[in-house]
Design a protein around this motif. Structure first.
Motif, short mmCIF file in Angstrom:
data_model
loop_
_atom_site.label_atom_id
_atom_site.label_comp_id
_atom_site.label_asym_id
_atom_site.label_seq_id
_atom_site.Cartn_x
_atom_site.Cartn_y
_atom_site.Cartn_z
N LEU A 8 17.92 90.93 59.74
CA LEU A 8 17.86 90.12 60.95
C LEU A 8 18.22 90.99 62.14
N VAL A 9 17.31 91.09 63.10
CA VAL A 9 17.53 91.82 64.34
C VAL A 9 18.00 90.82 65.39
N ILE A 10 19.20 91.04 65.93
CA ILE A 10 19.76 90.16 66.95
C ILE A 10 19.85 90.99 68.23
N GLU A 11 18.88 90.78 69.10
CA GLU A 11 18.73 91.60 70.31
C GLU A 11 18.10 90.74 71.41
N LEU A 43 19.28 81.49 61.62
CA LEU A 43 18.51 82.32 60.70
C LEU A 43 19.36 82.85 59.56
N ILE A 44 20.62 83.17 59.84
CA ILE A 44 21.52 83.62 58.77
C ILE A 44 21.70 82.50 57.74
N ALA A 45 21.92 81.29 58.21
CA ALA A 45 22.11 80.16 57.30
C ALA A 45 20.84 79.85 56.51
N GLU A 46 19.69 79.98 57.16
CA GLU A 46 18.42 79.63 56.53
C GLU A 46 17.91 80.71 55.57
N HIS A 47 18.08 81.99 55.92
CA HIS A 47 17.46 83.07 55.16
C HIS A 47 18.42 83.96 54.38
N ASP A 48 19.71 83.93 54.70
CA ASP A 48 20.70 84.77 54.03
C ASP A 48 20.22 86.23 53.93
N PRO A 49 20.05 86.89 55.09
CA PRO A 49 19.52 88.26 55.06
C PRO A 49 20.47 89.25 54.41
N GLU A 77 29.18 90.23 52.86
CA GLU A 77 27.91 89.95 52.18
C GLU A 77 26.72 90.64 52.84
N PHE A 78 26.92 91.15 54.05
CA PHE A 78 25.83 91.72 54.84
C PHE A 78 26.11 93.17 55.17
N GLY A 79 25.07 93.98 55.24
CA GLY A 79 25.19 95.26 55.91
C GLY A 79 25.06 94.97 57.39
#
Length: 140
Positions: A8-11, A43-49, A77-79
């Motif tokens: 997920l790109v947050i920009e 998006l984090i909740a929906e896709h769990d990147p 849980e995430f990089g």
């Protein structure tokens, strides 16, 4: 071969967000994109990147720091790779320290896409070595 890793790109900058998505997809990642913290959390909740690339300053509203902090116990849980014009998180919010597991790249020091991919792979494999050095504390 397994499913592609999701990033997920947050920009908030539309051009850079699109460029990062294009780079990631060209390297076999499934890229998602959010322009602000609220969309990112959805998006984090929906896709769990698998990983997040986060700009610290997302314009008006919550910052990338707020997104990282909102993950709380789930952060591991995430990089997480910060890509910012600011030399440190404390330059955005005084006193803020990011966890050691979070990678950090300064936008102005990027010379090619390989640097982003290498830093992303480092946070995905939990071998972060992209922390800013004290000599990199100039203003954005």
């Amino acid at each position: 071969m397994g499913d592609p890793r999701q990033v997920l790109v947050i920009e908030d900058d539309a051009f850079l967000r699109g460029l990062l998505v294009e780079i990631l997809e060209g390297r076999g990642f499934l890229a998602l994109a959010a322009a602000d913290a609220a969309a990112a959390m959805e998006l984090i909740a929906e896709h769990d990147p698998d990983a997040l690339i986060v700009d610290l300053d997302l314009g008006h509203g919550p910052s990338g720091i707020d997104v990282i902090n909102a993950l709380g116990d789930r952060l591991g849980e995430f990089g997480v790779l910060v890509l910012s014009n600011y030399p440190t998180a404390s330059a955005v919010v005084p006193g803020t320290e990011l966890p050691d597991s979070v990678g950090y790249l300064l936008k102005r020091q990027l010379s090619d896409a390989n640097q982003v991919i290498a830093a992303l792979e480092a946070v995905l494999s939990d071998t972060v070595s992209t922390r800013p050095h004290r000599s990199e504390t100039a203003s954005p």
